[in-house]
Design an enzyme around this catalytic site. Structure first.
Site: not given
Ligand code: ZN
Length: 239
Positions: A46, A51, A89-90, A131-132, A135
């Protein structure tokens, strides 16, 4: 294919509340395409617009069938149950956290052309939706992770799990071998015992016959001698 640079924890764009999308134009389409490319390149499941530094309510999620779901102006409209598991998380590379999320999540969102739709999923994908969407409100999972693990700690945990599994398998194999051995030994034992018994019976029968024959001929002394020798014969048979 255009890759965008992923912001790292601490960068301002990750803590801002994003604005809704109002124009479903080529700019949005390029953003969605770039998010998909960047996600594919990173190997994540995701990615949200903030991000990559774009403060708009847009994100992409890869479900467990590897289907890419584009979410514009998404909101969670229903949840069910609870799951506790590892999350990454990226924007926080090399770290993992234990986070509790709903087990099932239903999301209402617009597609890239502005059409409203609903999507519902469970497990990892439900976790990913949560999670997304966090963000888009400037929240990171690290804020509410029950426990954080580094890559080394995670590797160590996985290693321990693998070792424990290997030890368990070894123990199982050893137990099985022992059972087989015990079954084998008792089978051999039984067969040997039966053979010895049969041999002893045959001997005894032979002796009996001999004894009878000798008795017939009145050779009592010989009979006595054979009878005395019986324990010795039995011993030889047993050996
Ligand atoms: Zn993330």
């Amino acid at each position: 294919m255009a890759l965008r640079k992923i912001a790292l924890e601490g960068e301002a764009c990750l803590s801002k509340v994003c604005r809704p999308v109002t124009d479903f134009n080529s700019r949005l389409h390029t953003l969605l395409d770039d998010l998909a490319d960047t996600l594919a390149d990173s190997g994540g499941v995701g990615l949200a617009a903030p991000q990559v530094g774009v403060l708009r309510r847009v994100c992409v999620v890869l479900d467990e069938e590897d289907q890419l779901i584009e979410l514009v102006n998404p909101e969670i409209i229903y949840t069910e149950g609870e799951q506790t598991g590892l999350e990454g998380c990226l924007s926080v590379p090399g770290k993992y956290g234990v986070v509790t999320r709903p087990e099932m999540v239903r999301v209402r969102a617009q597609d890239r052309d502005g059409q409203w739709f609903e999507v519902e999923d469970e497990g990892l994908t439900a976790r990913c939706f949560c999670h997304e969407l966090d963000h888009l409100d400037g929240h990171m999972y690290t804020e509410f992770a029950e426990k954080m693990l580094t890559q080394e700690e995670l590797d160590e945990l996985l290693k321990q799990e693998q070792e424990a599994e290997a030890v368990k398998k070894q123990a199982e194999a050893a137990r099985f071998a022992k059972e087989q051995e015990a079954a084998g030994i008792s089978a051999v034992g039984k067969a040997e015992a039966a053979a010895i018994q049969a041999k002893a019976l045959a001997e005894a029968e032979g002796i009996d016959k001999k004894a009878e024959a000798m008795k017939k001929y009145g050779e009592a002394a010989v009979i006595e001698m054979i009878m005395n020798a019986l324990p010795e014969i039995a011993k030889n048979v047993a050996e």
